[in-house]
Design an enzyme around this catalytic site. Structure first.
Site, PDB file in Angstrom:
ATOM      1  N   ASP A   1      -3.493   5.911   6.351  1.00  0.00           N
ATOM      2  CA  ASP A   1      -3.986   7.174   6.899  1.00  0.00           C
ATOM      3  C   ASP A   1      -4.884   6.839   8.098  1.00  0.00           C
ATOM      4  O   ASP A   1      -4.375   6.565   9.179  1.00  0.00           O
ATOM      5  CB  ASP A   1      -4.713   7.896   5.751  1.00  0.00           C
ATOM      6  CG  ASP A   1      -5.126   9.310   6.073  1.00  0.00           C
ATOM      7  OD1 ASP A   1      -4.389  10.006   6.781  1.00  0.00           O
ATOM      8  OD2 ASP A   1      -6.201   9.744   5.609  1.00  0.00           O
TER       9      ASP A   1
ATOM     10  N   ASP B   1      -2.020  10.904  -5.766  1.00  0.00           N
ATOM     11  CA  ASP B   1      -2.599  11.971  -6.604  1.00  0.00           C
ATOM     12  C   ASP B   1      -3.292  13.049  -5.799  1.00  0.00           C
ATOM     13  O   ASP B   1      -3.606  12.882  -4.622  1.00  0.00           O
ATOM     14  CB  ASP B   1      -3.619  11.363  -7.570  1.00  0.00           C
ATOM     15  CG  ASP B   1      -4.932  11.015  -6.856  1.00  0.00           C
ATOM     16  OD1 ASP B   1      -4.860  10.354  -5.802  1.00  0.00           O
ATOM     17  OD2 ASP B   1      -5.998  11.420  -7.331  1.00  0.00           O
TER      18      ASP B   1
ATOM     19  N   PHE C   1      -0.913  16.492   3.327  1.00  0.00           N
ATOM     20  CA  PHE C   1      -1.444  15.788   2.168  1.00  0.00           C
ATOM     21  C   PHE C   1      -0.337  15.657   1.134  1.00  0.00           C
ATOM     22  O   PHE C   1       0.161  16.652   0.606  1.00  0.00           O
ATOM     23  CB  PHE C   1      -2.640  16.539   1.571  1.00  0.00           C
ATOM     24  CG  PHE C   1      -3.339  15.735   0.520  1.00  0.00           C
ATOM     25  CD1 PHE C   1      -4.249  14.746   0.871  1.00  0.00           C
ATOM     26  CD2 PHE C   1      -3.051  15.929  -0.824  1.00  0.00           C
ATOM     27  CE1 PHE C   1      -4.873  13.975  -0.104  1.00  0.00           C
ATOM     28  CE2 PHE C   1      -3.675  15.157  -1.805  1.00  0.00           C
ATOM     29  CZ  PHE C   1      -4.582  14.182  -1.430  1.00  0.00           C
TER      30      PHE C   1
ATOM     31  N   GLU D   1       0.842  -1.199   0.000  1.00  0.00           N
ATOM     32  CA  GLU D   1       0.000   0.000   0.000  1.00  0.00           C
ATOM     33  C   GLU D   1       0.880   1.253   0.000  1.00  0.00           C
ATOM     34  O   GLU D   1       1.993   1.246   0.545  1.00  0.00           O
ATOM     35  CB  GLU D   1      -0.927  -0.054   1.230  1.00  0.00           C
ATOM     36  CG  GLU D   1      -1.811   1.146   1.464  1.00  0.00           C
ATOM     37  CD  GLU D   1      -2.849   1.412   0.380  1.00  0.00           C
ATOM     38  OE1 GLU D   1      -2.460   1.491  -0.792  1.00  0.00           O
ATOM     39  OE2 GLU D   1      -4.038   1.575   0.715  1.00  0.00           O
TER      40      GLU D   1
HETATM   41  P1  5GP Z   1      -7.173   5.217   4.895  1.00  0.00           P
HETATM   42  O1  5GP Z   1      -8.260   4.235   4.628  1.00  0.00           O
HETATM   43  O2  5GP Z   1      -5.993   4.658   5.628  1.00  0.00           O
HETATM   44  O3  5GP Z   1      -7.713   6.466   5.580  1.00  0.00           O
HETATM   45  O4  5GP Z   1      -6.752   5.789   3.497  1.00  0.00           O
HETATM   46  C1  5GP Z   1      -5.848   5.228   2.672  1.00  0.00           C
HETATM   47  C2  5GP Z   1      -5.983   5.857   1.302  1.00  0.00           C
HETATM   48  O5  5GP Z   1      -6.283   7.258   1.379  1.00  0.00           O
HETATM   49  C3  5GP Z   1      -4.647   5.774   0.607  1.00  0.00           C
HETATM   50  O6  5GP Z   1      -4.538   4.569  -0.090  1.00  0.00           O
HETATM   51  C4  5GP Z   1      -4.714   6.989  -0.311  1.00  0.00           C
HETATM   52  O7  5GP Z   1      -5.384   6.638  -1.504  1.00  0.00           O
HETATM   53  C5  5GP Z   1      -5.551   7.992   0.434  1.00  0.00           C
HETATM   54  N1  5GP Z   1      -4.712   8.992   1.133  1.00  0.00           N
HETATM   55  C6  5GP Z   1      -4.529   9.114   2.453  1.00  0.00           C
HETATM   56  N2  5GP Z   1      -3.682  10.125   2.751  1.00  0.00           N
HETATM   57  C7  5GP Z   1      -3.311  10.647   1.554  1.00  0.00           C
HETATM   58  C8  5GP Z   1      -2.416  11.717   1.181  1.00  0.00           C
HETATM   59  O8  5GP Z   1      -1.784  12.409   1.977  1.00  0.00           O
HETATM   60  N3  5GP Z   1      -2.283  11.941  -0.166  1.00  0.00           N
HETATM   61  C9  5GP Z   1      -2.969  11.231  -1.109  1.00  0.00           C
HETATM   62  N4  5GP Z   1      -2.752  11.555  -2.382  1.00  0.00           N
HETATM   63  N5  5GP Z   1      -3.801  10.220  -0.785  1.00  0.00           N
HETATM   64  C10 5GP Z   1      -3.973   9.932   0.534  1.00  0.00           C
END
Ligand code: 5GP
Length: 177
Positions: A106, A162, A155, A102
């Site tokens: 986040d 992206d 971010f 992955e």
């Molecule tokens: P989670 O389910 O852990 O909150 O989110 C994971 C997904 O959120 C990652 O695979 C990614 O697609 C997106 N994401 C989380 N933080 C960021 C960030 O800082 N930048 C970008 N571009 N995508 C993020």
């Protein structure tokens, strides 16, 4: 000095050479740990992990197969953390060692969903390899077995990640000021 002439607000967080050096270290650990594996499947989560997955796989010497999930979180979900599987894996994971790859962890909801699905399907083992860990944002705990970098709550874009589908092609991890 800006890093992208098209966007003067873009700054480098992790340069390309630092990414590549760390990926080589992660791959060395994975090669050691899976040396005896009889059936390894590396699974990337589309689209963000693609650059990382490809660079990592080029270092792996263990025989393996490659597959992909694609997920999305529901935009205005009433249930926080509800994750939708947009594309499922093609291969059966039953009895296989699975290395989930992955881009960034986040809140943790995406990986919690995928990890429980892989366990439900009776994978022999499941380990997580994540390039970036945004620890301050975590809402559900997920164990990261191979971690590239811990980052602050910014971010990030680039190297697969992206912002409205842009910046994925940058060879470094950057952030928008
Ligand atoms: P989670 O389910 O852990 O909150 O989110 C994971 C997904 O959120 C990652 O695979 C990614 O697609 C997106 N994401 C989380 N933080 C960021 C960030 O800082 N930048 C970008 N571009 N995508 C993020």
């Amino acid at each position: 000095m800006a890093d992208d002439v098209a966007n003067p607000d873009l700054r480098v967080l992790i340069p390309a050479d630092a990414l590549q050096a760390r990926i080589a270290e992660l791959a060395a650990a994975i090669n050691r740990d899976y040396a005896a594996s009889e059936r390894l499947i590396a699974i990337g989560v589309l689209k963000g992990s693609v650059f990382f997955l490809v660079d990592l796989l080029k270092h792996l010497t263990v025989p393996l197969k490659v597959d992909f999930f694609q997920t999305s979180s529901y935009g205005n979900a009433t249930e926080p953390g509800e994750v939708r599987i947009k594309k499922d894996v093609d291969l059966s994971v039953r009895g296989a060692d699975v290395l989930l790859v992955e881009d960034i962890v986040d809140t943790g909801y995406t990986l919690r969903t995928i990890l429980s699905l892989l366990k439900f399907r009776q994978a022999k083992s499941v380990r997580l390899c994540a390039l970036l860990d945004k620890k301050a944002r975590r809402e559900v705990e997920v164990p990261i077995d191979y971690k590239g970098f811990e980052i602050e709550d910014v971010f990030v874009v680039g190297y697969g990640l992206d912002h409205a589908e842009r910046y994925r092609n940058l060879p470094f991890i950057g952030y928008l000021q």
